[in-house]
Write a protein that holds these residues in place. Structure first.
Motif, PDB file in Angstrom:
ATOM      1  N   ASP A  47      -1.233  -0.156   1.927  1.00 37.95           N
ATOM      2  CA  ASP A  47      -0.043   0.690   1.977  1.00 37.95           C
ATOM      3  C   ASP A  47       0.526   0.734   3.390  1.00 37.95           C
ATOM      4  N   TYR A  53      -6.470  -0.746  -1.093  1.00 38.33           N
ATOM      5  CA  TYR A  53      -6.777  -0.318  -2.460  1.00 38.33           C
ATOM      6  C   TYR A  53      -7.221  -1.530  -3.263  1.00 38.33           C
ATOM      7  N   ASP A  55      -6.712  -3.296  -6.529  1.00 38.78           N
ATOM      8  CA  ASP A  55      -5.572  -3.268  -7.444  1.00 38.78           C
ATOM      9  C   ASP A  55      -6.011  -3.644  -8.850  1.00 38.78           C
ATOM     10  N   LYS A 374      -4.600   9.563 -10.575  1.00 44.57           N
ATOM     11  CA  LYS A 374      -4.374  10.190  -9.259  1.00 44.57           C
ATOM     12  C   LYS A 374      -5.676  10.330  -8.482  1.00 44.57           C
ATOM     13  N   ILE A 377      -6.642   6.909  -7.129  1.00 41.58           N
ATOM     14  CA  ILE A 377      -5.848   6.518  -5.960  1.00 41.58           C
ATOM     15  C   ILE A 377      -6.460   7.104  -4.687  1.00 41.58           C
ATOM     16  N   LEU A 382      -6.447   1.525  -7.736  1.00 37.82           N
ATOM     17  CA  LEU A 382      -5.201   1.653  -8.482  1.00 37.82           C
ATOM     18  C   LEU A 382      -5.445   1.363  -9.954  1.00 37.82           C
TER      19      LEU A 382
END
Length: 420
Positions: A47, A53, A55, A374, A377, A382
């Motif tokens: 990010d 993250y 994915d 959420k 994350i 993700l």
């Protein structure tokens, strides 16, 4: 090339991009999570603050080869320097080569190229209607689709989609569709008997081999085999929407291979281009009845999209990624089942094929899939919902055993942090 070598270390973070500025100019048709993704490599993304993250969304089952795969990078560079777009009024070698690969690796005889899954499904619906009118003499053809299905966002495809939430406020909807429960052969046979009572009206049956948006529901083998028999008996076209489950995601190249049948028409998109927009409607020769002027697409099948998509197809085959999908898929399901046993009040079941899997939450729990997404994350994982009670896992097909284990660990930590 080892799959591990596709993942490069993070680079220095750029200046954070402002979602507030973004929202000031972009139509708010998505409920976006508050992270700004700037870069990807393999099965990881970074990010705007430099955080990485895993994915397991992959552009919603689209990034077949993950992010910045060397084969795709080379294909993009090579094709953009050669020829990126010309009209379909001319022959396009890259389009012909991709069509040849798809035909040689499927039950289809012909291919029409477009830009998306919705467009591919539109093409299938149009082809089925023309076939009904010109071959079977049906004045008002009906296409049967399933409850909880998802076929796209155009007016025809949201009508084909058997979920009222996608249709709300967009009426009047397109005529000519009727819905039946998925995996319920008795209900389907009853619907055909009713609709065809006076004269034939059912032109096609359009189904997903596995319902993705509808909750990661695999098709029942006996159900689809009986449908194939019915279609053969009555001259009904069988259309399979392979937009999400095709191109190796199920562990087979095409979802229908898990069901022991062949469709008359099927559609592909998402993973076909590995993230480059392309769609395809494929059919058998007996129903290839489009003539010049019947259907078209300005961008569909252009040299750039087809050149990259062919590279995705060839890499999928050359690197034997179907075996990786099968092995990593089983590893993922085993891990999810173990996690389910730790949270019996939360998880009802684990289901899926290959690398499209769903963690199904119990209806009575207050937790919904968005809560888990959420929480994940926050742990650097993700995920994407498939309805309010299913969390979907659709990583790139190059995902490694180590990345599966890391994702399971982050998911476990996410669930332990929730107030369950």
């Amino acid at each position: 090339m080892s799959l591990e070598t596709l993942v490069s270390p993070p680079i220095a973070a750029a200046s954070p991009y402002s979602p507030t500025e973004f929202d000031a100019y972009v139509i708010n048709s998505y409920a976006r999570f508050p992270i700004v993704l700037e870069r990807g490599a393999g099965c990881r993304v970074w990010d705007s603050e430099g955080r990485d993250y895993l994915d397991f969304v992959a552009g919603i089952a689209t990034c077949t080869l993950g992010h910045a795969h060397p084969a795709m990078v080379n294909a993009v560079n090579r094709q953009i320097q050669k020829l990126h777009h010309v009209s379909n009024l001319f022959y396009i070698p890259e389009q012909g080569d991709l069509a040849k690969w798809l035909v040689e690796h499927s039950c289809a005889d012909r291919v029409f190229f477009c830009n998306s899954g919705a467009e591919a499904n539109e093409g299938a619906i149009k082809l089925a209607r023309k076939y009904a009118h010109t071959v079977r003499g049906i004045a008002n053809p009906i296409v049967l689709t399933a409850h909880a299905s998802f076929h796209g966002r155009t007016l025809a495809t949201i009508t084909a989609t058997g979920q009222p939430k996608y249709q709300k406020n967009f009426d009047p909807l397109m005529p000519g569709f009727h819905y039946v429960p998925y995996n319920d052969i008795a209900a389907l046979e009853a619907a055909i008997a009713q609709l065809d009572a006076d004269q034939p009206q059912v032109a096609a049956i359009m189904l997903e081999a596995l319902q993705g948006e509808g909750g990661v529901r695999p098709g029942d083998r006996a159900y689809f085999q009986r449908i194939r028999e019915i279609c053969d008996e009555k001259g009904i076209l069988l259309i399979l929407d392979e937009v999400q489950v095709g191109m190796g995601r199920s562990g087979q190249l095409w979802g229908y291979e898990n069901l022991g049948i062949e469709p008359d028409i099927f559609t592909s998109a998402k993973g076909l281009g590995g993230g480059i927009p392309i769609g395809a409607m494929l059919c058998k020769s007996f129903c290839d009845i489009f003539q010049p002027g019947d259907h078209a697409s300005t961008f569909g099948g252009n040299p750039f999209a087809c050149g990259v998509a062919l590279t995705v197809c060839e890499t999928l085959e050359r690197d034997n990624l179907l075996q990786n999908v099968q092995e990593r898929g089983e590893q993922l399901r085993e891990g999810l089942r173990a996690i389910a046993q730790q949270y019996p009040a939360l998880v009802a079941e684990v289901r899926g094929w290959g690398l499209i899997n769903g963690l199904v939450l119990k209806e009575e729990t207050a937790t919904v899939s968005a809560d888990i997404v959420k929480a994940a994350i926050a742990q650097g994982l993700l995920l994407v919902p498939a309805g309010p009670k299913v969390v979907r896992f659709v990583p790139p097909l190059i995902v490694t055993a180590a990345e599966i284990e890391q994702a399971l660990g982050r998911l476990n930590q996410s669930l332990s942090n929730l107030s369950l």
